[in-house]
Design a protein around this motif. Structure first.
Motif, PDB file in Angstrom:
ATOM      1  N   ALA A 177       0.917  -1.075  -0.128  1.00  0.00           N
ATOM      2  CA  ALA A 177       0.026   0.008   0.011  1.00  0.00           C
ATOM      3  C   ALA A 177       0.939   1.269   0.103  1.00  0.00           C
ATOM      4  O   ALA A 177       1.899   1.272   0.786  1.00  0.00           O
ATOM      5  CB  ALA A 177      -1.029  -0.049   1.239  1.00  0.00           C
ATOM      6  N   TYR A 178       0.584   2.236  -1.010  1.00  0.00           N
ATOM      7  CA  TYR A 178       1.263   3.513  -0.798  1.00  0.00           C
ATOM      8  C   TYR A 178       0.250   4.556  -0.433  1.00  0.00           C
ATOM      9  O   TYR A 178       0.402   5.711  -0.681  1.00  0.00           O
ATOM     10  CB  TYR A 178       2.011   3.782  -2.051  1.00  0.00           C
ATOM     11  N   GLY A 179      -1.129   4.201  -0.435  1.00  0.00           N
ATOM     12  CA  GLY A 179      -2.197   5.158  -0.204  1.00  0.00           C
ATOM     13  C   GLY A 179      -3.342   4.412   0.566  1.00  0.00           C
ATOM     14  O   GLY A 179      -3.205   2.959   0.562  1.00  0.00           O
ATOM     15  N   THR A 180      -4.347   4.906   0.620  1.00  0.00           N
ATOM     16  CA  THR A 180      -5.547   4.301   1.264  1.00  0.00           C
ATOM     17  C   THR A 180      -6.619   3.640   0.004  1.00  0.00           C
ATOM     18  O   THR A 180      -7.337   2.718   0.543  1.00  0.00           O
ATOM     19  CB  THR A 180      -6.429   5.180   2.189  1.00  0.00           C
ATOM     20  N   ALA A 181      -6.662   4.084  -1.105  1.00  0.00           N
ATOM     21  CA  ALA A 181      -7.743   3.468  -2.068  1.00  0.00           C
ATOM     22  C   ALA A 181      -7.238   2.150  -2.607  1.00  0.00           C
ATOM     23  O   ALA A 181      -6.091   1.890  -2.315  1.00  0.00           O
ATOM     24  CB  ALA A 181      -7.230   4.645  -3.215  1.00  0.00           C
ATOM     25  N   ALA A 182      -8.253   1.453  -3.162  1.00  0.00           N
ATOM     26  CA  ALA A 182      -8.200   0.190  -3.263  1.00  0.00           C
ATOM     27  C   ALA A 182      -6.883  -0.222  -4.252  1.00  0.00           C
ATOM     28  O   ALA A 182      -6.323  -1.033  -4.010  1.00  0.00           O
ATOM     29  CB  ALA A 182      -9.544  -0.503  -3.726  1.00  0.00           C
ATOM     30  N   GLU A 223      -4.482   1.720  -4.564  1.00  0.00           N
ATOM     31  CA  GLU A 223      -3.132   2.497  -4.610  1.00  0.00           C
ATOM     32  C   GLU A 223      -2.236   1.384  -3.858  1.00  0.00           C
ATOM     33  O   GLU A 223      -1.951   1.479  -2.559  1.00  0.00           O
ATOM     34  CB  GLU A 223      -3.151   3.492  -3.596  1.00  0.00           C
ATOM     35  N   ARG A 224      -1.789   0.545  -4.805  1.00  0.00           N
ATOM     36  CA  ARG A 224      -0.989  -0.750  -4.236  1.00  0.00           C
ATOM     37  C   ARG A 224       0.287  -0.622  -5.351  1.00  0.00           C
ATOM     38  O   ARG A 224       0.010  -0.351  -6.562  1.00  0.00           O
ATOM     39  CB  ARG A 224      -1.584  -2.011  -4.247  1.00  0.00           C
ATOM     40  N   GLN A 284      -2.060  10.243  -7.486  1.00  0.00           N
ATOM     41  CA  GLN A 284      -1.701   8.881  -6.968  1.00  0.00           C
ATOM     42  C   GLN A 284      -0.220   8.414  -7.551  1.00  0.00           C
ATOM     43  O   GLN A 284       0.388   8.083  -6.784  1.00  0.00           O
ATOM     44  CB  GLN A 284      -2.715   7.950  -7.557  1.00  0.00           C
ATOM     45  N   HIS A 317       2.210  10.089  -5.457  1.00  0.00           N
ATOM     46  CA  HIS A 317       2.269   9.466  -4.131  1.00  0.00           C
ATOM     47  C   HIS A 317       3.036   8.303  -4.421  1.00  0.00           C
ATOM     48  O   HIS A 317       3.831   7.901  -3.391  1.00  0.00           O
ATOM     49  CB  HIS A 317       0.753   9.269  -3.605  1.00  0.00           C
ATOM     50  N   TRP A 361       6.546   7.457  -2.225  1.00  0.00           N
ATOM     51  CA  TRP A 361       6.756   6.205  -1.604  1.00  0.00           C
ATOM     52  C   TRP A 361       7.958   5.424  -1.760  1.00  0.00           C
ATOM     53  O   TRP A 361       8.918   5.234  -1.011  1.00  0.00           O
ATOM     54  CB  TRP A 361       5.335   5.047  -1.920  1.00  0.00           C
TER      55      TRP A 361
END
Length: 153
Positions: free
Chosen positions: A56-61, A63-64, A127, A130, A134
């Motif tokens: 994960a690099y964020g919280t959205a589904a 954002e991997r 995104q 982000h 990361w």
């Protein structure tokens, strides 16, 4: 003061023109063959190289990202943004790029992002930024030099 430029006319885009210009699947009839080869080569790379998948690099589904560390410290770090004209495909189909880049000495990060139309291009761009952040923050654990980041795709 006189206006130096003409006002911008905003017209609805010609959808057929957009499809002809940007729909690569329409322009490449044998695209399923490419996709199958990319998927097979990507699966082989994920099995054969050290990697961390679906980080994960964020919280959205979506954002991997998948991260492939370099063999030696101080390596360049490449972030590969997959194609699909913002509307399709997945990072898992593009791990094959990590094979050649890893062989050349680089660490590689392949992020996913939310696809249009669920996200706008500006949101997708943020995104991706982000994901690059990361990569910058995790460069040392990837045996990479954070001053040597390249974004390709």
């Amino acid at each position: 003061m006189p206006r130096l430029t003409a006002p911008i006319r905003r017209e609805a885009p010609d959808i057929q023109w957009l499809e002809r210009m940007y729909n690569n699947r329409m322009r490449v009839p044998d695209h399923p063959d490419y996709f199958a080869r990319w998927a097979a080569e990507s699966a082989l790379v994920r099995r054969s190289l050290p990697c961390e998948l679906d980080v994960a690099y964020g919280t959205a589904a979506r954002e991997r990202l998948d991260a492939f560390p370099a063999r030696r410290a101080g390596a360049p770090l490449v972030v590969f943004v997959h194609g699909g004209y913002w509307k399709a495909l997945d990072k898992s189909m593009h791990s094959f790029v990590a094979g050649a880049l890893h062989a050349a000495g680089a660490a590689v990060v392949v992020p996913n992002y939310t696809l249009a139309p669920q996200a706008s291009v500006p949101q997708i761009t943020l995104q991706v930024a982000h994901a690059v952040a990361w990569a910058w923050h995790h460069a040392r654990s990837l045996r990479a030099d954070r001053r040597r980041i390249a974004v390709i795709g």
